[in-house]
Scaffold this motif. Structure first.
Motif, PDB file in Angstrom:
ATOM      1  N   GLN B   9      32.862  63.329  39.947  1.00 40.57           N
ATOM      2  CA  GLN B   9      34.219  62.850  39.653  1.00 40.57           C
ATOM      3  C   GLN B   9      34.503  62.989  38.158  1.00 40.57           C
ATOM      4  OE1 GLN B   9      34.834  58.742  40.779  1.00 40.57           O
ATOM      5  NE2 GLN B   9      36.794  59.278  41.696  1.00 40.57           N
ATOM      6  N   SER B  10      33.482  62.693  37.342  1.00 39.54           N
ATOM      7  CA  SER B  10      33.634  62.838  35.899  1.00 39.54           C
ATOM      8  C   SER B  10      32.298  63.213  35.294  1.00 39.54           C
ATOM      9  CB  SER B  10      34.167  61.553  35.266  1.00 39.54           C
ATOM     10  OG  SER B  10      33.238  60.504  35.412  1.00 39.54           O
ATOM     11  N   LEU B  11      32.374  63.762  34.105  1.00 42.04           N
ATOM     12  CA  LEU B  11      31.188  64.320  33.472  1.00 42.04           C
ATOM     13  C   LEU B  11      31.360  64.266  31.958  1.00 42.04           C
ATOM     14  CD1 LEU B  11      28.595  65.823  34.336  1.00 42.04           C
ATOM     15  CD2 LEU B  11      29.921  67.920  34.368  1.00 42.04           C
ATOM     16  N   HIS B  12      30.350  63.735  31.260  1.00 41.93           N
ATOM     17  CA  HIS B  12      30.333  63.764  29.804  1.00 41.93           C
ATOM     18  C   HIS B  12      29.173  64.666  29.379  1.00 41.93           C
ATOM     19  CE1 HIS B  12      32.940  60.321  30.165  1.00 41.93           C
ATOM     20  NE2 HIS B  12      33.099  60.274  28.862  1.00 41.93           N
ATOM     21  N   VAL B  13      29.459  65.663  28.563  1.00 40.20           N
ATOM     22  CA  VAL B  13      28.394  66.541  28.068  1.00 40.20           C
ATOM     23  C   VAL B  13      28.535  66.682  26.566  1.00 40.20           C
ATOM     24  CG1 VAL B  13      28.312  67.808  30.257  1.00 40.20           C
ATOM     25  CG2 VAL B  13      29.690  68.699  28.371  1.00 40.20           C
ATOM     26  N   GLN B  14      27.462  67.173  25.942  1.00 42.21           N
ATOM     27  CA  GLN B  14      27.485  67.430  24.514  1.00 42.21           C
ATOM     28  C   GLN B  14      27.937  68.866  24.263  1.00 42.21           C
ATOM     29  OE1 GLN B  14      26.698  65.049  22.084  1.00 42.21           O
ATOM     30  NE2 GLN B  14      26.762  63.709  23.864  1.00 42.21           N
ATOM     31  N   GLU B  15      28.543  69.073  23.118  1.00 42.27           N
ATOM     32  CA  GLU B  15      28.949  70.425  22.726  1.00 42.27           C
ATOM     33  C   GLU B  15      27.745  71.360  22.818  1.00 42.27           C
ATOM     34  OE1 GLU B  15      30.316  70.645  18.733  1.00 42.27           O
ATOM     35  OE2 GLU B  15      31.181  72.655  18.968  1.00 42.27           O
ATOM     36  N   GLY B  16      27.969  72.511  23.429  1.00 44.53           N
ATOM     37  CA  GLY B  16      26.894  73.486  23.572  1.00 44.53           C
ATOM     38  C   GLY B  16      26.185  73.424  24.912  1.00 44.53           C
ATOM     39  N   ASP B  17      26.321  72.290  25.624  1.00 50.02           N
ATOM     40  CA  ASP B  17      25.693  72.191  26.947  1.00 50.02           C
ATOM     41  C   ASP B  17      26.419  73.111  27.926  1.00 50.02           C
ATOM     42  OD1 ASP B  17      24.998  68.583  26.984  1.00 50.02           O
ATOM     43  OD2 ASP B  17      24.007  70.278  25.977  1.00 50.02           O
ATOM     44  N   SER B  18      25.679  73.571  28.910  1.00 51.67           N
ATOM     45  CA  SER B  18      26.302  74.272  30.023  1.00 51.67           C
ATOM     46  C   SER B  18      26.422  73.298  31.187  1.00 51.67           C
ATOM     47  CB  SER B  18      25.463  75.492  30.427  1.00 51.67           C
ATOM     48  OG  SER B  18      25.515  76.458  29.397  1.00 51.67           O
ATOM     49  N   THR B  19      27.431  73.471  31.978  1.00 55.40           N
ATOM     50  CA  THR B  19      27.689  72.507  33.045  1.00 55.40           C
ATOM     51  C   THR B  19      28.265  73.211  34.264  1.00 55.40           C
ATOM     52  OG1 THR B  19      28.759  70.405  33.565  1.00 55.40           O
ATOM     53  CG2 THR B  19      30.031  71.949  32.250  1.00 55.40           C
ATOM     54  N   ASN B  20      28.216  72.533  35.390  1.00 51.19           N
ATOM     55  CA  ASN B  20      28.840  73.098  36.593  1.00 51.19           C
ATOM     56  C   ASN B  20      29.358  71.997  37.494  1.00 51.19           C
ATOM     57  OD1 ASN B  20      26.753  72.671  38.983  1.00 51.19           O
ATOM     58  ND2 ASN B  20      25.602  73.194  37.163  1.00 51.19           N
ATOM     59  N   PHE B  21      30.380  72.359  38.263  1.00 48.38           N
ATOM     60  CA  PHE B  21      30.987  71.422  39.209  1.00 48.38           C
ATOM     61  C   PHE B  21      31.030  72.081  40.577  1.00 48.38           C
ATOM     62  CE2 PHE B  21      32.367  70.357  35.145  1.00 48.38           C
ATOM     63  CZ  PHE B  21      33.459  71.087  34.709  1.00 48.38           C
ATOM     64  N   THR B  22      31.226  71.239  41.589  1.00 48.31           N
ATOM     65  CA  THR B  22      31.244  71.731  42.966  1.00 48.31           C
ATOM     66  C   THR B  22      32.563  71.403  43.637  1.00 48.31           C
ATOM     67  OG1 THR B  22      28.874  71.306  43.135  1.00 48.31           O
ATOM     68  CG2 THR B  22      30.067  71.647  45.190  1.00 48.31           C
ATOM     69  N   CYS B  23      33.016  72.322  44.454  1.00 47.55           N
ATOM     70  CA  CYS B  23      34.182  72.100  45.308  1.00 47.55           C
ATOM     71  C   CYS B  23      33.763  72.456  46.730  1.00 47.55           C
ATOM     72  CB  CYS B  23      35.340  72.981  44.853  1.00 47.55           C
ATOM     73  SG  CYS B  23      36.791  72.948  45.954  1.00 47.55           S
ATOM     74  N   SER B  24      33.924  71.521  47.660  1.00 45.40           N
ATOM     75  CA  SER B  24      33.631  71.831  49.061  1.00 45.40           C
ATOM     76  C   SER B  24      34.923  71.788  49.867  1.00 45.40           C
ATOM     77  CB  SER B  24      32.594  70.875  49.639  1.00 45.40           C
ATOM     78  OG  SER B  24      33.076  69.549  49.630  1.00 45.40           O
ATOM     79  N   PHE B  25      35.021  72.667  50.829  1.00 46.82           N
ATOM     80  CA  PHE B  25      36.273  72.834  51.567  1.00 46.82           C
ATOM     81  C   PHE B  25      35.961  73.267  52.990  1.00 46.82           C
ATOM     82  CE2 PHE B  25      35.786  77.365  51.254  1.00 46.82           C
ATOM     83  CZ  PHE B  25      35.143  77.561  50.041  1.00 46.82           C
ATOM     84  N   PRO B  26      36.963  73.237  53.874  1.00 46.47           N
ATOM     85  CA  PRO B  26      36.716  73.658  55.263  1.00 46.47           C
ATOM     86  C   PRO B  26      36.324  75.135  55.305  1.00 46.47           C
ATOM     87  CG  PRO B  26      38.791  72.472  55.080  1.00 46.47           C
ATOM     88  CD  PRO B  26      38.323  72.741  53.679  1.00 46.47           C
TER      89      PRO B  26
END
Lengths: 117, 111
Positions: B9-26
């Motif tokens: 739902q939310s994410l705090h990261v530091q500058e330079g970090d790599s990150t990813n999110f997920t979306c699930s759908f029908p």
């Protein structure tokens, strides 16, 4: 390119007032425009699909007599919230899609925050 | 009612970090999957429209993948910057030219 202008961005008015929100595609023709509503901490919910020159298609549970939609030209759609009440207070946002652009994104306006006192 | 879910739902990261999110759908009646970036006080900005299973798209440091058979898409940001702070929305498009949005992932990139 593909700019959508929505006006006004913020409205405060008394209960019982009707409020009109305009959505314009500035540099493209939009045969289809969409109207969404967002409650706090919820997703954008589609209210209706507006097709140029024909009646809008409303989603289930959306009162068409309450939320009047007009799409009289290829660049302008309007949403009128009739006799607004406090429960109609919300964030409303429109989007538009270029004619024949099924694999293209919808282009959004900035939204209108409506507060009914 | 179509169910489109995003995590986290939310994410705090530091500058330079790599990150990813997920979306699930029908996984049925799929036409396209849309990703948008929505900064405060601005309009949602289209990032990607993905239609084919296995699609990978890239825009600068942001990329996305699509798996229509299992019904998920990942959005990756490499080397996050403060200007990446925004809410990232995904939207499922089925056969009817309509988008069903998830609730978004709110990203905050800190210095």
């Amino acid at each position: 390119g593909a700019v959508v202008s929505q006006h006004p961005s913020w409205v405060i008015c008394k209960s019982g007032t009707s409020v009109k929100i305009e959505c314009r595609s500035l540099d493209f023709q939009a045969t289809t425009m969409f109207w969404y509503r967002q409650f706090p901490k919820q997703s954008l919910m589609l209210m209706a699909t507006s097709n140029e020159g024909s009646k809008a298609t409303y989603e289930q549970g959306v009162e068409k007599d309450k939320f009047l939609i007009n799409h009289a030209s290829l660049t302008l759609s309007t949403l009128t919230v009739t006799s607004a009440h406090p429960e109609d207070s919300s964030f409303y946002i429109c989007s538009a899609r270029e004619a024949g652009a099924r694999n293209q994104p919808q282009h959004f306006g900035d939204g209108t925050r409506l507060s009914i006192l | 009612i179509l169910n489109v879910e995003q995590s986290p739902q939310s994410l705090h990261v530091q500058e330079g970090d790599s990150t990813n999110f997920t979306c699930s759908f029908p996984s049925s009646n799929f036409y396209a999957l849309h990703w948008y970036r929505w900064e405060t006080a601005k309009s949602p900005e289209a990032l990607f429209v993905m239609t084919l299973n296995g699609d990978e798209k890239k825009k600068g440091r942001i990329s996305a993948t699509l798996n229509t058979k299992e019904g998920y898409s990942y959005l990756y940001i490499k080397g996050s910057q403060p200007e990446d702070s925004a809410t990232y929305l995904c939207a499922f498009e089925g056969g009817g030219n309509k988008l069903t949005f998830g609730t978004g992932t709110q990203l905050k990139v800190e210095l």
